[in-house]
Design a protein around this motif. Structure first.
Motif, PDB file in Angstrom:
ATOM      1  N   CYS A 275       0.812  -0.816   0.124  1.00 49.20           N
ATOM      2  CA  CYS A 275       0.135   0.067   0.115  1.00 49.20           C
ATOM      3  C   CYS A 275       0.858   1.254   0.023  1.00 49.20           C
ATOM      4  CB  CYS A 275      -0.924  -0.245   0.796  1.00 49.20           C
ATOM      5  SG  CYS A 275      -1.938  -1.383   1.155  1.00 49.20           S
ATOM      6  N   GLU A 276       2.413   1.494  -0.117  1.00 44.51           N
ATOM      7  CA  GLU A 276       3.052   2.823  -0.058  1.00 44.51           C
ATOM      8  C   GLU A 276       3.180   2.965   1.398  1.00 44.51           C
ATOM      9  OE1 GLU A 276       3.949   3.869  -4.654  1.00 44.51           O
ATOM     10  OE2 GLU A 276       2.365   2.726  -4.605  1.00 44.51           O
ATOM     11  N   ILE A 277       2.770   2.347   2.223  1.00 37.51           N
ATOM     12  CA  ILE A 277       2.257   3.357   4.026  1.00 37.51           C
ATOM     13  C   ILE A 277       3.897   2.810   4.723  1.00 37.51           C
ATOM     14  CG2 ILE A 277       0.826   2.991   6.094  1.00 37.51           C
ATOM     15  CD1 ILE A 277      -1.288   1.566   4.546  1.00 37.51           C
ATOM     16  N   PRO A 278       4.436   4.006   4.699  1.00 36.47           N
ATOM     17  CA  PRO A 278       5.163   4.231   5.501  1.00 36.47           C
ATOM     18  C   PRO A 278       5.428   3.679   6.950  1.00 36.47           C
ATOM     19  CG  PRO A 278       4.916   6.301   4.976  1.00 36.47           C
ATOM     20  CD  PRO A 278       4.081   5.600   3.976  1.00 36.47           C
ATOM     21  N   ILE A 279       6.147   3.381   7.395  1.00 32.42           N
ATOM     22  CA  ILE A 279       6.214   2.478   9.074  1.00 32.42           C
ATOM     23  C   ILE A 279       7.370   3.147   9.375  1.00 32.42           C
ATOM     24  CG2 ILE A 279       7.052   0.389  10.049  1.00 32.42           C
ATOM     25  CD1 ILE A 279       6.383  -1.613   7.890  1.00 32.42           C
ATOM     26  N   ASP A 280       6.814   3.571  11.082  1.00 31.63           N
ATOM     27  CA  ASP A 280       7.671   4.283  11.386  1.00 31.63           C
ATOM     28  C   ASP A 280       7.811   3.186  12.811  1.00 31.63           C
ATOM     29  OD1 ASP A 280       8.186   5.758  14.264  1.00 31.63           O
ATOM     30  OD2 ASP A 280       5.900   7.460  14.380  1.00 31.63           O
ATOM     31  N   GLU A 281       9.253   2.962  12.778  1.00 30.92           N
ATOM     32  CA  GLU A 281       9.633   1.333  13.230  1.00 30.92           C
ATOM     33  C   GLU A 281      10.346   1.557  15.119  1.00 30.92           C
ATOM     34  OE1 GLU A 281      10.491  -1.116  12.177  1.00 30.92           O
ATOM     35  OE2 GLU A 281      10.641  -0.519   9.611  1.00 30.92           O
ATOM     36  N   GLU A 282       9.587   3.282  15.101  1.00 26.71           N
ATOM     37  CA  GLU A 282       9.842   3.612  16.510  1.00 26.71           C
ATOM     38  C   GLU A 282       8.334   2.897  17.496  1.00 26.71           C
ATOM     39  OE1 GLU A 282      10.564   7.032  17.973  1.00 26.71           O
ATOM     40  OE2 GLU A 282      12.914   7.249  17.441  1.00 26.71           O
ATOM     41  N   ARG A 283       7.696   2.645  16.645  1.00 30.44           N
ATOM     42  CA  ARG A 283       5.916   2.675  16.706  1.00 30.44           C
ATOM     43  C   ARG A 283       5.155   0.939  16.301  1.00 30.44           C
ATOM     44  NH1 ARG A 283       2.654   5.766  19.391  1.00 30.44           N
ATOM     45  NH2 ARG A 283       0.356   5.563  18.655  1.00 30.44           N
ATOM     46  N   PHE A 284       6.168   0.391  15.486  1.00 24.88           N
ATOM     47  CA  PHE A 284       5.860  -0.493  14.687  1.00 24.88           C
ATOM     48  C   PHE A 284       4.918  -2.111  15.444  1.00 24.88           C
ATOM     49  CE2 PHE A 284       6.191  -4.748  12.291  1.00 24.88           C
ATOM     50  CZ  PHE A 284       5.686  -4.409  11.779  1.00 24.88           C
ATOM     51  N   ASP A 285       5.979  -2.096  16.824  1.00 20.78           N
ATOM     52  CA  ASP A 285       5.900  -3.464  18.348  1.00 20.78           C
ATOM     53  C   ASP A 285       4.051  -2.993  18.852  1.00 20.78           C
ATOM     54  OD1 ASP A 285       7.514  -4.588  17.238  1.00 20.78           O
ATOM     55  OD2 ASP A 285       8.970  -3.870  18.376  1.00 20.78           O
ATOM     56  N   TYR A 286       4.163  -1.167  18.973  1.00 21.73           N
ATOM     57  CA  TYR A 286       2.379  -0.886  19.347  1.00 21.73           C
ATOM     58  C   TYR A 286       1.423  -1.445  18.477  1.00 21.73           C
ATOM     59  CZ  TYR A 286      -0.968   1.842  20.964  1.00 21.73           C
ATOM     60  OH  TYR A 286      -1.817   2.235  21.518  1.00 21.73           O
ATOM     61  N   ILE A 287       1.845  -0.984  17.080  1.00 16.64           N
ATOM     62  CA  ILE A 287       0.920  -0.640  15.647  1.00 16.64           C
ATOM     63  C   ILE A 287       0.466  -2.104  16.305  1.00 16.64           C
ATOM     64  CG2 ILE A 287       0.498  -0.921  13.862  1.00 16.64           C
ATOM     65  CD1 ILE A 287       2.195   2.164  13.641  1.00 16.64           C
ATOM     66  N   VAL A 288       1.564  -3.472  15.872  1.00 13.41           N
ATOM     67  CA  VAL A 288       1.277  -4.719  15.112  1.00 13.41           C
ATOM     68  C   VAL A 288       0.552  -5.095  17.038  1.00 13.41           C
ATOM     69  CG1 VAL A 288       1.525  -7.457  15.747  1.00 13.41           C
ATOM     70  CG2 VAL A 288       3.246  -5.326  14.401  1.00 13.41           C
ATOM     71  N   SER A 289       0.698  -5.197  18.385  1.00 16.62           N
ATOM     72  CA  SER A 289      -0.316  -5.454  19.682  1.00 16.62           C
ATOM     73  C   SER A 289      -1.065  -4.760  19.155  1.00 16.62           C
ATOM     74  CB  SER A 289       0.182  -4.704  21.141  1.00 16.62           C
ATOM     75  OG  SER A 289       0.214  -3.167  20.792  1.00 16.62           O
ATOM     76  N   LEU A 290      -1.649  -3.512  18.529  1.00 15.56           N
ATOM     77  CA  LEU A 290      -3.441  -3.472  18.158  1.00 15.56           C
ATOM     78  C   LEU A 290      -4.077  -4.148  17.352  1.00 15.56           C
ATOM     79  CD1 LEU A 290      -2.626   0.550  18.420  1.00 15.56           C
ATOM     80  CD2 LEU A 290      -3.916  -0.608  19.568  1.00 15.56           C
ATOM     81  N   CYS A 291      -3.565  -4.692  16.716  1.00 16.05           N
ATOM     82  CA  CYS A 291      -3.601  -5.574  15.394  1.00 16.05           C
ATOM     83  C   CYS A 291      -3.532  -6.888  16.462  1.00 16.05           C
ATOM     84  CB  CYS A 291      -3.462  -5.623  14.164  1.00 16.05           C
ATOM     85  SG  CYS A 291      -2.855  -3.633  13.678  1.00 16.05           S
ATOM     86  N   THR A 292      -3.531  -7.264  17.210  1.00 13.59           N
ATOM     87  CA  THR A 292      -3.535  -8.926  17.446  1.00 13.59           C
ATOM     88  C   THR A 292      -5.403  -9.291  18.195  1.00 13.59           C
ATOM     89  OG1 THR A 292      -3.217  -8.625  19.566  1.00 13.59           O
ATOM     90  CG2 THR A 292      -1.728  -8.498  18.716  1.00 13.59           C
ATOM     91  N   PHE A 293      -5.628 -10.620  18.062  1.00  8.87           N
ATOM     92  CA  PHE A 293      -7.209 -10.400  18.216  1.00  8.87           C
ATOM     93  C   PHE A 293      -7.403 -10.196  19.465  1.00  8.87           C
ATOM     94  CE2 PHE A 293     -10.602 -13.520  18.993  1.00  8.87           C
ATOM     95  CZ  PHE A 293     -12.006 -13.522  18.190  1.00  8.87           C
ATOM     96  N   GLU A 294      -6.687 -10.799  20.147  1.00  6.67           N
ATOM     97  CA  GLU A 294      -7.049 -10.279  21.896  1.00  6.67           C
ATOM     98  C   GLU A 294      -7.492  -9.525  21.998  1.00  6.67           C
ATOM     99  OE1 GLU A 294      -4.980 -14.061  20.858  1.00  6.67           O
ATOM    100  OE2 GLU A 294      -4.600 -12.126  20.687  1.00  6.67           O
ATOM    101  N   SER A 295      -5.921  -8.084  21.377  1.00  5.97           N
ATOM    102  CA  SER A 295      -7.062  -6.711  21.254  1.00  5.97           C
ATOM    103  C   SER A 295      -8.276  -6.155  20.835  1.00  5.97           C
ATOM    104  CB  SER A 295      -5.203  -5.665  21.318  1.00  5.97           C
ATOM    105  OG  SER A 295      -5.516  -4.409  20.658  1.00  5.97           O
ATOM    106  N   MET A 296      -8.103  -6.041  19.168  1.00  3.03           N
ATOM    107  CA  MET A 296      -9.227  -5.825  19.376  1.00  3.03           C
ATOM    108  C   MET A 296     -10.911  -6.881  19.808  1.00  3.03           C
ATOM    109  SD  MET A 296      -8.187  -6.612  15.278  1.00  3.03           S
ATOM    110  CE  MET A 296      -9.645  -6.367  14.638  1.00  3.03           C
ATOM    111  N   LYS A 297     -10.686  -8.264  20.656  1.00  2.03           N
ATOM    112  CA  LYS A 297     -11.517  -8.335  20.814  1.00  2.03           C
ATOM    113  C   LYS A 297     -12.262  -7.377  22.127  1.00  2.03           C
ATOM    114  CE  LYS A 297     -13.882 -12.389  22.720  1.00  2.03           C
ATOM    115  NZ  LYS A 297     -14.754 -12.114  21.943  1.00  2.03           N
TER     116      LYS A 297
END
Length: 360
Positions: A275-297
């Motif tokens: 999608c040509e979305i730049p990644i902020d490496e300092e926040r990437f782990d946090y962004i991933v954590s938001l997208c886990t099934f557990e977080s979303m549920k």
């Protein structure tokens, strides 16, 4: 927040309604159900779907933009998960700050969903082009590519899940419908040019209608769109088969539920690159954590508005997130029956990918 490359916010397509409405009306009046013409991806949809959930004629009033991102899936195949991934990547894990919303679903609608007023949906999407805080528009679909406009500059993410898992997940979703949901879904006052088959009610509480019953129905009951399978919904195999056929186009990306579960971070990096979305490496782990099934549920992520009386328990929209629950129910013969139906829409490589997420 990292900025995206500047994209001119000027529409590059005029609404198709000027030249298409007459053609569309003629088609609907002449064909019941609408005739399917498989012309593949095209700026002008070659088929019409009008059933209890979908009104694909809404696409004729929509202006695409080259920065648009589409999340295209069969029902219950990982749509909400992928929308959350793309949304959190776009807005660096802070939707309230950058997108002025708590939920990506406020700005990422299912455009063809017939129960929401068309002008509300189209108006929201048009306004997004004028808002500086909206990075890119994201629209979800549950339709085959022939039923929507396709442009080579837009990005199309195609999400799949084992059909057997899809059926089990649809069963849970179906079991949560309220009387208000059935009334809205089955209303014949939608401005269609023909009537459609209403979605039937079943007793999900006493065990008289099971996941296996739904599995058999979705393989043998015709849908309302000319397919010999898919009822009482619409053929989910038809949907994924349509997108599978154009998998090699450069603006189409295949994503699989199994791969999201196996390697969420890697899958998110791949989606961001596509999608040509730049990644902020300092926040990437946090962004991933938001997208886990557990977080979303835990956050009750759902496209169903909190005040909408359509779901008995909104927290069950994100239900289990599991795969393989069908394994103790379906026999080898059942699986072969499903594969026989699937071959109407997919080749053997496509069926293997649908079941495993693995490409040759």
């Amino acid at each position: 927040m990292l900025s995206l490359p500047a994209l001119k916010r000027t529409a590059f397509l005029q609404p198709l309604c000027n030249v298409q409405r007459h053609h569309l009306s003629d088609t609907l009046k002449a064909q019941a159900p609408p005739q399917r013409v498989y012309q593949g991806p095209n700026l002008r949809p070659s088929i019409v779907i009008q059933n209890h959930h979908i009104d694909s004629t809404r696409w004729y009033d929509f202006e695409q933009h080259p920065s648009d991102i589409y999340v295209n899936t069969p029902a219950k195949a990982g749509t909400t998960w992928t929308q959350e991934i793309v949304g959190q990547l776009l807005y660096n894990g802070d939707l309230p700050k950058y997108a002025n919303t708590e939920s990506i679903h406020d700005i990422s609608p299912w455009l063809a969903l017939s129960i929401r007023p068309k002008q509300d949906v189209l108006g929201n999407l048009q306004q997004q082009l004028e808002k500086k805080n909206i990075q890119r528009r994201m629209i979800k679909t549950h339709e085959p590519v022939e039923a929507m406009p396709f442009h080579p500059e837009c990005k199309y993410i195609v999400v799949a899940r084992d059909f057997r898992d899809v059926v089990w997940s649809i069963y849970n979703h179906y079991s949560q419908f309220t009387d208000e949901a059935y009334a809205a879904i089955n209303s014949q006052d939608k401005g269609y040019s023909r009537s459609f088959k209403p979605m039937p009610k079943f007793n999900f509480e006493d065990g008289s209608f099971t996941e296996y019953d739904l599995f058999k129905m979705m393989l043998t009951e015709p849908d309302d769109d000319g397919n010999p399978d898919g009822g009482p919904w619409w053929s989910q195999l038809w949907v994924i088969g349509s997108w599978w056929k154009i998998r090699d186009l450069p603006n189409v990306k295949l994503v699989h539920y199994a791969n999201l579960k196996e390697d969420l971070a890697g899958s998110m990096r791949s989606i961001a690159e596509f999608c040509e979305i730049p990644i902020d490496e300092e926040r990437f782990d946090y962004i991933v954590s938001l997208c886990t099934f557990e977080s979303m549920k835990a956050r009750s992520v759902s496209p169903i508005p909190k005040d909408a009386p359509f779901f008995k328990d909104r927290s069950k929209f994100m239900n289990k997130g599991q795969t393989g629950r069908w394994q103790t129910v379906l026999s080898d013969e059942d699986t072969e029956k499903y594969r026989t139906v699937a071959r109407r829409y997919l080749d053997d490589e496509g069926i293997r990918w649908l079941e495993t997420g693995k490409l040759n």
